[in-house]
Scaffold this motif. Structure first.
Motif, PDB file in Angstrom:
ATOM      1  N   MET A 265      13.557 -14.457  12.380  1.00 24.45           N
ATOM      2  CA  MET A 265      15.344 -14.580  12.254  1.00 24.45           C
ATOM      3  C   MET A 265      15.373 -14.036  13.196  1.00 24.45           C
ATOM      4  O   MET A 265      16.225 -14.657  14.526  1.00 24.45           O
ATOM      5  CB  MET A 265      15.657 -13.480  10.844  1.00 24.45           C
ATOM      6  N   MET A 266      14.746 -13.506  13.467  1.00 26.37           N
ATOM      7  CA  MET A 266      14.546 -12.295  15.220  1.00 26.37           C
ATOM      8  C   MET A 266      13.961 -13.657  15.741  1.00 26.37           C
ATOM      9  O   MET A 266      15.325 -13.058  16.999  1.00 26.37           O
ATOM     10  CB  MET A 266      14.151 -11.259  14.713  1.00 26.37           C
TER      11      MET A 266
ATOM     12  N   LEU B  35       7.830 -11.509   3.815  1.00 27.52           N
ATOM     13  CA  LEU B  35       9.141 -11.326   3.866  1.00 27.52           C
ATOM     14  C   LEU B  35       9.005 -11.300   5.764  1.00 27.52           C
ATOM     15  O   LEU B  35      10.437 -11.389   6.387  1.00 27.52           O
ATOM     16  CB  LEU B  35       9.455  -9.985   3.297  1.00 27.52           C
ATOM     17  N   PHE B  36       7.883 -10.206   6.163  1.00 33.39           N
ATOM     18  CA  PHE B  36       7.438 -10.201   6.816  1.00 33.39           C
ATOM     19  C   PHE B  36       7.634 -11.154   7.896  1.00 33.39           C
ATOM     20  O   PHE B  36       8.286 -11.472   9.812  1.00 33.39           O
ATOM     21  CB  PHE B  36       6.453  -9.811   7.403  1.00 33.39           C
TER      22      PHE B  36
ATOM     23  N   ILE C  92      10.566  -3.729  11.475  1.00 36.35           N
ATOM     24  CA  ILE C  92       9.846  -4.628  10.300  1.00 36.35           C
ATOM     25  C   ILE C  92       8.504  -4.457   9.792  1.00 36.35           C
ATOM     26  O   ILE C  92       8.675  -3.953   8.385  1.00 36.35           O
ATOM     27  CB  ILE C  92      10.189  -5.945  10.880  1.00 36.35           C
TER      28      ILE C  92
ATOM     29  N   THR D 121      11.816 -12.538   8.729  1.00 37.87           N
ATOM     30  CA  THR D 121      12.429 -11.323   9.059  1.00 37.87           C
ATOM     31  C   THR D 121      11.903 -12.227  10.712  1.00 37.87           C
ATOM     32  O   THR D 121      13.231 -11.656  12.098  1.00 37.87           O
ATOM     33  CB  THR D 121      12.063 -10.575   8.963  1.00 37.87           C
ATOM     34  N   SER D 122      10.690 -12.061  10.689  1.00 37.96           N
ATOM     35  CA  SER D 122      10.672 -12.327  12.685  1.00 37.96           C
ATOM     36  C   SER D 122      11.320 -13.989  12.592  1.00 37.96           C
ATOM     37  O   SER D 122      11.844 -13.498  14.170  1.00 37.96           O
ATOM     38  CB  SER D 122       8.878 -11.939  11.933  1.00 37.96           C
TER      39      SER D 122
ATOM     40  N   ARG E 240       5.390 -10.107   0.814  1.00 43.27           N
ATOM     41  CA  ARG E 240       5.752  -9.164   1.481  1.00 43.27           C
ATOM     42  C   ARG E 240       5.347  -9.822   2.743  1.00 43.27           C
ATOM     43  O   ARG E 240       6.366  -9.239   3.750  1.00 43.27           O
ATOM     44  CB  ARG E 240       5.325  -7.348   1.344  1.00 43.27           C
TER      45      ARG E 240
END
Length: 343
Positions: free
Chosen positions: A18-19, A11-12, A318, A15-16, A8
């Motif tokens: 990508m942002m 994943l955070f 997120i 995703t961060s 997890r």
């Protein structure tokens, strides 16, 4: 469980990144010099320009620039506001508590009203009661948030004059900020007008919190109803009924705790929509939170504020989404069974 938490966390982080990549690309589209879009400093001196170029690797290729941009943003360097010339981090930390206060109040309204109505809709034997509750939720889900907010302002603020329609507190009260949460700061204050100020703050938060609570309220009611109908057909509920356990005890001790687990998951799925609604609500009611601050930055073409606000909101969504997923796994026996079986 440790491996699951590590996944997890990865994943955070992914995703961060990508942002941040999206924001990095967006800076190249701003109609200003890149150094200004990144730092927010107007007419920098030679030393400042050299420092900006060094911090963001402006003389290197795009890959190095992206790494430098990611490092600066993740370490808290969001630049300086183009309009106020103050640190974006300081401005963001000043408006975040107001948004959290509004969101918490709206969430409490949605849960404390939505769960009992969901249970009632699932257990009521009267079709009229069930249909009425579901019609209310469908209406609340369908009405635009900006329309609802304006109607509430017109009815309760303008025509009836019961509630204030903008701001967080009457300007007559001077409350020293401590935590940033207005209600808490008022209680911590030694002002002789503390009680009237607290009542005034409660009156100010009613309309925006009610408007914001409509969307999660409808989700809670429908999710609770569906989950309760499913749980009440389970074997352990039938066994409790066969032992002669009172219906209210079965619902409160056995059915409802299990029914709230899928409700928690549904709330996690709607965080993005909730954040979008919160921005609109803050603008309508002039609530001094992240939404109003971000929209003001968009109007003023404050590029560093736009980047900082979007990044902060996205990272919060997120993080909270992953946190709710972890909590759902911890409290759901079936998810824990699948998790341990996967190992």
């Amino acid at each position: 469980m440790l491996r699951y938490l590590i996944r997890r966390l990865n994943l955070f982080l992914a995703t961060s990144v990508m942002m941040i990549a999206v924001l990095f690309y967006a800076t190249s589209l701003f109609p200003v010099e890149r150094s200004l879009a990144l730092s927010g400093i107007h007419a920098p001196s030679e030393s400042q320009q050299a420092q900006i170029a060094q911090d963001y690797k402006l003389n290197e290729n795009q890959a190095w620039q992206f790494l430098a941009y990611s490092q600066q943003r993740l370490t808290g360097n969001l630049g300086v506001s183009l309009t106020s010339h103050q640190s974006v981090v300081n401005e963001l930390s000043a408006v975040l508590p107001a948004s959290f206060e509004l969101a918490i109040m709206a969430g409490m309204i949605a849960i404390f009203l939505g769960v009992p109505l969901g249970v009632l809709a699932s257990q009521s034997q009267h079709k009229l009661t069930q249909n009425t509750i579901m019609a209310i939720t469908l209406t609340g889900y369908s009405i635009p948030v900006f329309g609802l907010g304006l109607y509430l302002i017109l009815w309760f603020g303008v025509e009836l004059g019961w509630l204030p329609i903008s701001g967080q507190l009457n300007l007559l009260y001077e409350i020293k900020p401590v935590s940033g949460f207005m209600l808490i700061d008022i209680l911590l204050s030694d002002s002789p007008y503390r009680i009237p100020a607290f009542k005034d703050a409660l009156l100010h938060i009613i309309l925006p919190a009610t408007t914001l609570a409509v969307l999660p309220f409808t989700v809670v009611v429908r999710s609770t109803r569906s989950a309760m109908m499913n749980v009440m057909n389970q074997t352990f509920i039938r066994a409790a009924e066969a032992r002669g356990t009172h219906t209210h005890r079965i619902i409160l001790r056995h059915a409802l705790p299990n029914a709230l687990i899928p409700v928690l998951k549904q709330l996690g799925l709607m965080l993005g929509s909730f954040a979008s609604y919160a921005i609109v609500v803050e603008v309508i009611f002039s609530w001094p939170g992240v939404g109003s601050w971000l929209v003001s930055g968009i109007y003023q073409r404050d590029y560093t504020v736009i980047q900082g606000g979007i990044l902060a909101v996205a990272l919060l969504i997120i993080f909270l989404s992953i946190l709710i997923e972890v909590l759902h796994t911890v409290f759901n026996p079936l998810s824990r069974k699948d998790l341990y079986a996967a190992h």
